[in-house]
Scaffold this motif. Structure first.
Motif, PDB file in Angstrom:
ATOM      1  N   LYS A   1     -13.550   3.734   5.609  1.00 37.81           N
ATOM      2  CA  LYS A   1     -13.653   2.393   6.191  1.00 37.81           C
ATOM      3  C   LYS A   1     -12.418   1.545   5.930  1.00 37.81           C
ATOM      4  O   LYS A   1     -12.436   0.352   6.206  1.00 37.81           O
ATOM      5  N   VAL A   2     -11.373   2.118   5.334  1.00 38.24           N
ATOM      6  CA  VAL A   2     -10.186   1.300   5.076  1.00 38.24           C
ATOM      7  C   VAL A   2      -9.130   1.545   6.151  1.00 38.24           C
ATOM      8  O   VAL A   2      -9.051   2.618   6.732  1.00 38.24           O
ATOM      9  N   TRP A   3      -8.352   0.524   6.385  1.00 38.86           N
ATOM     10  CA  TRP A   3      -7.242   0.579   7.340  1.00 38.86           C
ATOM     11  C   TRP A   3      -7.700   1.020   8.735  1.00 38.86           C
ATOM     12  O   TRP A   3      -7.075   1.851   9.373  1.00 38.86           O
ATOM     13  N   LEU A   4      -8.819   0.457   9.180  1.00 39.15           N
ATOM     14  CA  LEU A   4      -9.290   0.740  10.542  1.00 39.15           C
ATOM     15  C   LEU A   4      -8.491  -0.094  11.535  1.00 39.15           C
ATOM     16  O   LEU A   4      -7.601  -0.848  11.150  1.00 39.15           O
ATOM     17  N   SER A   5      -8.866   0.011  12.807  1.00 35.66           N
ATOM     18  CA  SER A   5      -8.060  -0.632  13.850  1.00 35.66           C
ATOM     19  C   SER A   5      -8.082  -2.163  13.784  1.00 35.66           C
ATOM     20  O   SER A   5      -7.325  -2.811  14.479  1.00 35.66           O
ATOM     21  N   ASN A   6      -8.960  -2.753  12.941  1.00 37.36           N
ATOM     22  CA  ASN A   6      -8.958  -4.221  12.837  1.00 37.36           C
ATOM     23  C   ASN A   6      -8.159  -4.716  11.632  1.00 37.36           C
ATOM     24  O   ASN A   6      -8.221  -5.891  11.289  1.00 37.36           O
ATOM     25  N   THR A   7      -7.401  -3.816  10.986  1.00 41.57           N
ATOM     26  CA  THR A   7      -6.618  -4.219   9.821  1.00 41.57           C
ATOM     27  C   THR A   7      -5.418  -5.061  10.252  1.00 41.57           C
ATOM     28  O   THR A   7      -4.788  -4.764  11.266  1.00 41.57           O
ATOM     29  N   ASP A   8      -5.114  -6.090   9.465  1.00 44.59           N
ATOM     30  CA  ASP A   8      -3.899  -6.853   9.706  1.00 44.59           C
ATOM     31  C   ASP A   8      -2.708  -5.926   9.416  1.00 44.59           C
ATOM     32  O   ASP A   8      -2.586  -5.406   8.312  1.00 44.59           O
ATOM     33  N   PRO A   9      -1.833  -5.709  10.403  1.00 45.94           N
ATOM     34  CA  PRO A   9      -0.736  -4.749  10.203  1.00 45.94           C
ATOM     35  C   PRO A   9       0.100  -5.049   8.968  1.00 45.94           C
ATOM     36  O   PRO A   9       0.670  -4.141   8.371  1.00 45.94           O
ATOM     37  N   LYS A  10       0.158  -6.305   8.535  1.00 42.30           N
ATOM     38  CA  LYS A  10       0.966  -6.645   7.350  1.00 42.30           C
ATOM     39  C   LYS A  10       0.426  -5.978   6.102  1.00 42.30           C
ATOM     40  O   LYS A  10       1.141  -5.778   5.123  1.00 42.30           O
ATOM     41  N   GLU A  11      -0.870  -5.650   6.108  1.00 40.12           N
ATOM     42  CA  GLU A  11      -1.484  -5.022   4.942  1.00 40.12           C
ATOM     43  C   GLU A  11      -1.071  -3.557   4.809  1.00 40.12           C
ATOM     44  O   GLU A  11      -1.292  -2.945   3.774  1.00 40.12           O
ATOM     45  N   ILE A  12      -0.553  -2.992   5.880  1.00 41.20           N
ATOM     46  CA  ILE A  12      -0.289  -1.557   5.868  1.00 41.20           C
ATOM     47  C   ILE A  12       1.118  -1.292   5.343  1.00 41.20           C
ATOM     48  O   ILE A  12       2.099  -1.805   5.871  1.00 41.20           O
ATOM     49  N   VAL A  13       1.164  -0.523   4.263  1.00 38.69           N
ATOM     50  CA  VAL A  13       2.422  -0.250   3.591  1.00 38.69           C
ATOM     51  C   VAL A  13       2.732   1.227   3.785  1.00 38.69           C
ATOM     52  O   VAL A  13       1.855   2.068   3.609  1.00 38.69           O
ATOM     53  N   VAL A  14       3.966   1.530   4.188  1.00 42.91           N
ATOM     54  CA  VAL A  14       4.275   2.902   4.604  1.00 42.91           C
ATOM     55  C   VAL A  14       5.449   3.477   3.814  1.00 42.91           C
ATOM     56  O   VAL A  14       6.167   2.748   3.125  1.00 42.91           O
ATOM     57  N   ASN A  15       5.627   4.801   3.941  1.00 40.88           N
ATOM     58  CA  ASN A  15       6.811   5.438   3.372  1.00 40.88           C
ATOM     59  C   ASN A  15       7.569   6.234   4.431  1.00 40.88           C
ATOM     60  O   ASN A  15       8.433   7.026   4.126  1.00 40.88           O
ATOM     61  N   GLY A  16       7.207   6.016   5.682  1.00 43.16           N
ATOM     62  CA  GLY A  16       7.887   6.697   6.777  1.00 43.16           C
ATOM     63  C   GLY A  16       8.913   5.775   7.409  1.00 43.16           C
ATOM     64  O   GLY A  16       9.177   4.690   6.896  1.00 43.16           O
ATOM     65  N   PRO A  17       9.498   6.165   8.525  1.00 44.81           N
ATOM     66  CA  PRO A  17      10.578   5.373   9.130  1.00 44.81           C
ATOM     67  C   PRO A  17      10.142   4.012   9.698  1.00 44.81           C
ATOM     68  O   PRO A  17      10.948   3.098   9.744  1.00 44.81           O
ATOM     69  N   PHE A  18       8.880   3.886  10.126  1.00 47.53           N
ATOM     70  CA  PHE A  18       8.465   2.631  10.760  1.00 47.53           C
ATOM     71  C   PHE A  18       7.159   2.115  10.169  1.00 47.53           C
ATOM     72  O   PHE A  18       6.309   2.893   9.748  1.00 47.53           O
ATOM     73  N   LYS A  19       7.005   0.783  10.194  1.00 44.70           N
ATOM     74  CA  LYS A  19       5.746   0.178   9.736  1.00 44.70           C
ATOM     75  C   LYS A  19       5.142  -0.632  10.878  1.00 44.70           C
ATOM     76  O   LYS A  19       5.872  -1.180  11.708  1.00 44.70           O
ATOM     77  N   PRO A  20       3.802  -0.724  10.939  1.00 47.34           N
ATOM     78  CA  PRO A  20       3.197  -1.429  12.065  1.00 47.34           C
ATOM     79  C   PRO A  20       3.354  -2.940  11.902  1.00 47.34           C
ATOM     80  O   PRO A  20       3.338  -3.446  10.782  1.00 47.34           O
ATOM     81  N   VAL A  21       3.544  -3.655  13.013  1.00 51.39           N
ATOM     82  CA  VAL A  21       3.591  -5.114  12.934  1.00 51.39           C
ATOM     83  C   VAL A  21       2.591  -5.773  13.868  1.00 51.39           C
ATOM     84  O   VAL A  21       2.188  -6.909  13.656  1.00 51.39           O
ATOM     85  N   GLN A  22       2.157  -5.069  14.924  1.00 51.27           N
ATOM     86  CA  GLN A  22       1.262  -5.721  15.873  1.00 51.27           C
ATOM     87  C   GLN A  22       0.460  -4.674  16.632  1.00 51.27           C
ATOM     88  O   GLN A  22       1.015  -3.664  17.068  1.00 51.27           O
ATOM     89  N   LEU A  23      -0.848  -4.918  16.748  1.00 47.95           N
ATOM     90  CA  LEU A  23      -1.684  -4.033  17.567  1.00 47.95           C
ATOM     91  C   LEU A  23      -2.480  -4.899  18.529  1.00 47.95           C
ATOM     92  O   LEU A  23      -3.250  -5.757  18.102  1.00 47.95           O
ATOM     93  N   ILE A  24      -2.261  -4.728  19.823  1.00 48.33           N
ATOM     94  CA  ILE A  24      -3.034  -5.462  20.819  1.00 48.33           C
ATOM     95  C   ILE A  24      -3.959  -4.454  21.470  1.00 48.33           C
ATOM     96  O   ILE A  24      -3.507  -3.542  22.152  1.00 48.33           O
ATOM     97  N   THR A  25      -5.258  -4.633  21.203  1.00 46.05           N
ATOM     98  CA  THR A  25      -6.275  -3.673  21.611  1.00 46.05           C
ATOM     99  C   THR A  25      -6.054  -3.163  23.024  1.00 46.05           C
ATOM    100  O   THR A  25      -5.921  -3.937  23.958  1.00 46.05           O
ATOM    101  N   ASP A  26      -6.011  -1.872  23.163  1.00 42.51           N
ATOM    102  CA  ASP A  26      -5.913  -1.184  24.439  1.00 42.51           C
ATOM    103  C   ASP A  26      -4.670  -1.540  25.247  1.00 42.51           C
ATOM    104  O   ASP A  26      -4.593  -1.231  26.436  1.00 42.51           O
ATOM    105  N   GLN A  27      -3.694  -2.222  24.635  1.00 40.55           N
ATOM    106  CA  GLN A  27      -2.483  -2.528  25.394  1.00 40.55           C
ATOM    107  C   GLN A  27      -1.214  -2.025  24.725  1.00 40.55           C
ATOM    108  O   GLN A  27      -0.418  -1.335  25.349  1.00 40.55           O
ATOM    109  N   LYS A  28      -1.031  -2.369  23.448  1.00 43.90           N
ATOM    110  CA  LYS A  28       0.261  -2.043  22.843  1.00 43.90           C
ATOM    111  C   LYS A  28       0.167  -1.971  21.324  1.00 43.90           C
ATOM    112  O   LYS A  28      -0.567  -2.729  20.712  1.00 43.90           O
TER     113      LYS A  28
END
Lengths: 590, 322
Positions: A203-230
Motif C-alpha cells: 500500500k505504499v507509494w501507490l499512484s496517489n503518492t505526492d511525487p516529492k515523497e519518492i526518493v530514487v537512485n536511478g537517473p530520473f525522479k518523478p515530479v508530476q503525475l496527471i492521471t491518465d494523461q502524463k
C-alpha cells in the motif's frame, strides 16, 4: 535563511564530489559530442499503478521503475547482457561459492542521503523476500541446499558499505536474478509500513503518492503525475554514472511519458514525431519502413535481433505419454521427430506468417545473448527436405500407404494425429496450417484442433493432447527457465510421466526419463550450483545441443523486436549485429 | 410535490439493490478472475497466485464476496478496493470524474441545442429541401459508429494541417497551471470529442422534436390561438413549449447514455475520462471497480429520471395536479 541555503549547497557539493562514479562504456555512448538538456518523450499504455516494484504486477509500473527510476546492485548490460557493477562497485565470491560479499559504491539517494547496506537488507527483508508483497521474488532467491531442502538466500550487513549474501549452495544464476532487484530507500519507506502487517508494503507509494515523497537512485525522479494523461520525471542530480568523457549522466533534463491507451493513437503520435522511442508491432513495420524510405519522416524504424522474452518462440511438441500406444511408440522414435523437422518449412513460415520478421535459429537461448548462446545449434537445424523426411519414415517401417496416399501403421491403421493449437495469437494457427500441409505431402494426416487459449493451456497441463504448438519466452539465463526445459518439472508438458505430481514439491521420476533426458536433467542441476560463468556456459551449450539433436520439441522461429526511434535522438540505434541501443540515461537530443 | 419526490427516492433503494445483484451475477459469469492474467507470467510463482487469491478473498464463494461488499457499503460507505491499483475504488473514480462530467454535460448541451433547433426548423418547413437535408444529416450521424467518426475527423483535421488531435491538451499544457493559452488549447481539442459523441444522438432527438412540433401544430388549441388573432411569434412560443414536454421526460435517460457512449470514443481520442478506465477494469476482472462504476451509472440514471420528472412537473401543470 541564507546561511542554511549555503550549508545545504555545500553539503550537496560534498556529496557530489564524494560520489564514486561509474563510467558508462562506449557501446551505449558511441557519440563523442553529446548535448545535455531537453526532454525525452516516451509513451505509456496506462497510469502506473504503483511506484513500488514489489507491491504491484503492473507492466506500466515496471517500465518506469526498472531503469529510469531505480537501480539494482548489479546490472545487466542493455546491449551485451553481461553482468556489470551498479550500486555495488565490486564483489568477492568465497572459495566454496556460498558467500558473496558486495562493496557498495559511494553514492546517494536523490534527497542526498547516502545509499547504505541497510537499504539493501531492508529491500530484501520487506519486499523481495516478503511473501505478502505482490511482486516478490522469493522463488528466484530460494534454492536447495546440499540435502535438497529449499532455503532462502540470507542477507547480512557487515558495515555501512558492505553487505554479504549467504547462499544455501552455490547458485549459478545468482547475479542474473540479482540484476532484477531494485534497491529502495529504507529511510523513506520504513515509517510507511506496518511491521506487524507485512501485507502493508503493497500500500505504499501507490499512484496517489505526492511525487516529492519518492526518493530514487536511478537517473530520473518523478515530479508530476496527471492521471491518465502524463507522467513527468526530472534528472536526479545525484545519479552515479558518468559518460566516458566525464560528463554527468543522464543527458536529458526531463522524461515525459504520455499516457495513451490506444495503440493506434500511440503510433500516430510516434509518426507525428511526438514520441521519441517505442516498441512497434510487426504488423506496422512494412508501412512505417515504406514511409521512412521517402526520407520525409521524423523517425526511423529497425527490425532488430530479438533480445527480449517476447514474442515467444513457437515450438511443436509430440506427447511422449499419449494414450494411443501406436502413436506413443512413434512419437518416442527419434527418426520420426527428425522427419518432422525435415518437413517443417521454416523459410515459408517466416516469409508468409511473419512477413520475414523472424529468425529460425532460436531455441532455448537467443543468438543475441552473447553470454550463453551456442552457435553450433545453427548447424544442427535440419533444413526443409521432404525427400529426407520420406526416407526416415520409410526407414521406421511406415511404408504401406492407403488409397488416399496416407501412410499406414503395421497394424493397418492410418498414421494420423491431432495437433492442438490455441486460437490466438493468430501466428500459431498459421504455423499449424503450413506444417499440416507439408505433412500431408509425406503421407501423414494432421487434424487441427484449434481451441480457446485458456482451454488449450488446461489440456497441455493435463497431458491431454497428441501433438501441439506452444510458445514459452526466452530468458537471459537458462536457469530461469528450468521449470520448462528440465525434464520432470511443471512445464515439461510433452513428457509428464517424468514427474511425480503426487509429491509436494513434485519430484522427478528417473525411471521414466530417456537417456538424453537424464543428461539434460543432470546438466541443469550442475549449472545451477556452478558460479563460474565459463563452466555454466559449457553446461548450457550441451543442453542446447541435446535439444537440437534429440528434438524433445521442434523450434520453429522467433519474431524479431521492432523499435522506432526519432531521428533527433543521439546514442540510439542498432549495433552492427542488429541489437538495439537505447537507454534513458545515455540518449540525448541532437 | 414533496411526497412525490420522497416516494421516488424510497423506491430507488430496492431498485439499486436489484441492480447490484444483477451486475454482480453478470461480472461473475465472465470466465476467469483477476489472477487469470498472471497464470503464464514467469515472474509470478503458483504459490504467489494462491496467496494473492486468499488475500483478495477470491477463493471465497461469490455470494459471500457479494455480501461482504454490500455490508461494507451499507455500514462504512466503503465501495471496496481496486485489485490492481490497491486503492479505494471511489477515490479512483473520483479522480477521473471531473473531465467525464464536463465532457458529458457539454455534449448533452450541444445535442439539445442543435437537435431542438433542427427539429423546430424541420417542423416549421416540413417536406422542404431544408427538412430533408437536416434529416439526412442527422441520420448519417446516427448511423456512423462513434469510433469511426472520430478516426475520420482526426484524419481530416490532420490532413488540413491541424495538430490538435487526441487528448484534451497539447503535451506541453498537460499539468501546466491554467492560463489563457491553455484554455485556447483546450478549446482547440474539445470540439472534436463533443461533436463525435454528440452527433450520434442528434437524429433521434431531432425527429422527436419534429414529430412533437407537427403534432402540436395540428392540435385544436393552436387553431384556437390563431383564431383569437395572436401573432405567429406568440403562437410558436406556445407550440415549442408544449412540444418540449416529451423531450424533457427522456432527458433523464440521456446522462447515462452519454457516460457509456463515451467509452469507445474516449479510447480512440485518448480522453482522460472514466470510460477507458472502466473498460480496462472489465478486461482485468477488477470486480469492485466495475461494480462501483455500474452502480454509479444506475444511480445517475435514476437521479436523471427523477430530475426529468420534476422538470416536467414544473413545465406542465397537468402533471403537477395528478
Amino acid at each position: 535563511m541564507r546561511k542554511v541555503l549555503l550549508l545545504v549547497l555545500a553539503l550537496l557539493a560534498c556529496a557530489v564530489f564524494a560520489t564514486e562514479y561509474m563510467v558508462q562504456d562506449e557501446l551505449l555512448t558511441p557519440d563523442p559530442s553529446p548535448k545535455t538538456g531537453g526532454t525525452l518523450r516516451l509513451a505509456l499504455a496506462s497510469t502506473p499503478e504503483s511506484f513500488l516494484l514489489y507491491g504491484t504486477l503492473d507492466g506500466s509500473s515496471y517500465s518506469v521503475i526498472m531503469g529510469p527510476m531505480f537501480s539494482p546492485l548489479v546490472e545487466m548490460h542493455p546491449v551485451t547482457n553481461e553482468i556489470k557493477p551498479a550500486l555495488a562497485k565490486s564483489w568477492v565470491v568465497s572459495a566454496d561459492g556460498k558467500e558473496v560479499t558486495f562493496r557498495l559504491r559511494e553514492a546517494y539517494w536523490s534527497d542526498g542521503t547516502p545509499i547504505t547496506a541497510d537499504d539493501v537488507v531492508f529491500t530484501f527483508q520487506y519486499f523481495v523476500m516478503n511473501q505478502y508483497a505482490r511482486g516478490n521474488s522469493i522463488a528466484r532467491f530460494t534454492i536447495p541446499d546440499e540435502k535438497g531442502v529449499n532455503k532462502m538466500i540470507e542477507w547480512v550487513k557487515i558495515d555501512d558499505k558492505t553487505v554479504k549474501a549467504i547462499l544455501p549452495s552455490p547458485y549459478g544464476a545468482f547475479f542474473t536474478v540479482l540484476s532484477h532487484v531494485y534497491i529502495y530507500p529504507k529511510h523513506k519507506l520504513e515509517p510507511l509500513i506496518d511491521k506487524n502487517d507485512l501485507g502493508s508494503v503493497n500500500k505504499v507509494w501507490l499512484s496517489n503518492t505526492d511525487p516529492k515523497e519518492i526518493v530514487v537512485n536511478g537517473p530520473f525522479k518523478p515530479v508530476q503525475l496527471i492521471t491518465d494523461q502524463k507522467l513527468v520525471l526530472e534528472r536526479n542530480p545525484y545519479f552515479w554514472k558518468v559518460d566516458r568523457f566525464g560528463n554527468r549522466l543522464p543527458y536529458f533534463d526531463r522524461v515525459e511519458y504520455l499516457i495513451i491507451r490506444d495503440a493506434e493513437i500511440r503510433l500516430a503520435k510516434f509518426m507525428a514525431g511526438e514520441i521519441d522511442f517505442m516498441a512497434i508491432s510487426s504488423r506496422d513495420f512494412p508501412m512505417l519502413k515504406e514511409q521512412e524510405l521517402t526520407g520525409k519522416t521524423p523517425y526511423v524504424v529497425y527490425a532488430t535481433q530479438p533480445t527480449q522474452a517476447t514474442p515467444s518462440p513457437i515450438h511443436i511438441s509430440f506427447n511422449f505419454d499419449v494414450d494411443d500406444p501406436e502413436l506413443r511408440d512413434l512419437f518416442r522414435k527419434l527418426e520420426f521427430r527428425e522427419a518432422m523437422e525435415y518437413a517443417l518449412n521454416r523459410e515459408r513460415i517466416i516469409d508468409e506468417v511473419f512477413a520475414g520478421l523472424a529468425i529460425p535459429d532460436a531455441g532455448l537461448i537467443l543468438p543475441s545473448n552473447k553470454a550463453f548462446y551456442n552457435p553450433k545449434v545453427e548447424e544442427l537445424l535440419r533444413p526443409y527436405d521432404l525427400k529426407k523426411a520420406n526416407e526416415l519414415l520409410d526407414k521406421i517401417g511406415l511404408t504401406k500407404r492407403d488409397k488416399e496416399g496416407y501412410r499406414l501403421f503395421p497394424s493397418g491403421r492410418r498414421v494420423e494425429f491431432n495437433l492442438l493449437v490455441q486460437n490466438s495469437p493468430k501466428e500459431y494457427q498459421d504455423v499449424a496450417v503450413i506444417f499440416a500441409e507439408d505433412l500431408k505431402k509425406i503421407g501423414i494426416k494432421v487434424n487441427l484442433q484449434i481451441l480457446d487459449a485458456s482451454l488449450v493451456g488446461q489440456m497441455f497441463g493435463a497431458s491431454n493432447f497428441q501433438a501441439g504448438i506452444r510458445a514459452f519466452g526466452n530468458q537471459p539465463d537458462l536457469q530461469l527457465r528450468k521449470a520448462i526445459w528440465q525434464p520432470g518439472t511443471q512445464l515439461y508438458y510433452w513428457h509428464y510421466s517424468t514427474m511425480d505430481k503426487t509429491k509436494t514439491p513434485p519430484q522427478p521420476v528417473f525411471e521414466e526419463m530417456l537417456d538424453w533426458e537424464k543428461r539434460i536433467w543432470e546438466l541443469f542441476e550442475k549449472a545451477q550450483i556452478e558460479m563460474d560463468p565459463a563452466k555454466r556456459k559449457a553446461y548450457y551449450d550441451e543442453v542446447q545441443e541435446l535439444y537440437h539433436i534429440y528434438l524433445p520439441v521442434i523450434f520453429v522461429c522467433k519474431g524479431m523486436n521492432i523499435w522506432g526511434f526519432n531521428k533527433t535522438l543521439g546514442n540510439a540505434g542498432v549495433t552492427e549485429e542488429g541489437v538495439p541501443i537505447f537507454t534513458v540515461w545515455t540518449s540525448y537530443r541532437k | 410535490m414533496w411526497t412525490f419526490i420522497v416516494r421516488r427516492i424510497l423506491i430507488m433503494i430496492p431498485m439499486m439493490f436489484f441492480v447490484s445483484v444483477i451486475c454482480f451475477v453478470v461480472t461473475e459469469l465472465q470466465p476467469g478472475d483477476f489472477l487469470s492474467q498472471y497464470l503464464e507470467n514467469p515472474r509470478i510463482s503458483p504459490e504467489q497466485i494462491e496467496s494473492l487469491r486468499r488475500e483478495l478473498a477470491l477463493d471465497k464463494p461469490a455470494y459471500q464476496r457479494y455480501f461482504m461488499w454490500i455490508k461494507n457499503i451499507v455500514t462504512k460507505g466503503d465501495f471496496g478496493y481496486s485489485f490492481s491499483y490497491q486503492r479505494p475504488v471511489v477515490e479512483l473514480i473520483w479522480e477521473r470524474l471531473g473531465w467525464t462530467v464536463a465532457i458529458s454535460v457539454l455534449t448533452i448541451g450541444f445535442q439539445w441545442l442543435f437537435a431542438t433547433l433542427m427539429g423546430i426548423y424541420s417542423a416549421l418547413h416540413p417536406y422542404t429541401p431544408g427538412d430533408y437535408t437536416l434529416t439526412v444529416l442527422g441520420f448519417i450521424g446516427l448511423s456512423i459508429p462513434e469510433f469511426f467518426l472520430a478516426l475520420v475527423l482526426t484524419y481530416l483535421v490532420l490532413r488540413l494541417g491541424g495538430t490538435a488531435v487526441g487528448g484534451l491538451f497539447s503535451p506541453q499544457f498537460i499539468g501546466a497551471p491554467m492560463s489563457w493559452a491553455k484554455f485556447i488549447d483546450l478549446l482547440k481539442h474539445l470540439w472534436l470529442p463533443i461533436v463525435v459523441i454528440g452527433v450520434s444522438g442528434l437524429a433521434g432527438l431531432m425527429r422527436i422534436m419534429r414529430g412533437n412540433m407537427l403534432d402540436v401544430l395540428g392540435s385544436p388549441f393552436v387553431t384556437a390561438l390563431r383564431a383569437r388573432g395572436l401573432d405567429e411569434k406568440t403562437v410558436r412560443r406556445h407550440v415549442i413549449k408544449n412540444a418540449m414536454n416529451p423531450l424533457v421526460s427522456i432527458a433523464g435517460m440521456e446522462l447515462p447514455n452519454v457516460f457509456s457512449g463515451t467509452i469507445i470514443a474516449s479510447i480512440v481520442l485518448n480522453l482522460p475520462t472514466i470510460g477507458p478506465f472502466f473498460y480496462s477494469a472489465l478486461l482485468n476482472h477488477d470486480q469492485y471497480l466495475v461494480m462501483a462504476f455500474l452502480l454509479f451509472i444506475a444511480l445517475i440514471t435514476q437521479i436523471g429520471n427523477l430530475l426529468a420528472d420534476i422538470a416536467l412537473a414544473l413545465l406542465d401543470p397537468r402533471i403537477r395536479i395528478s
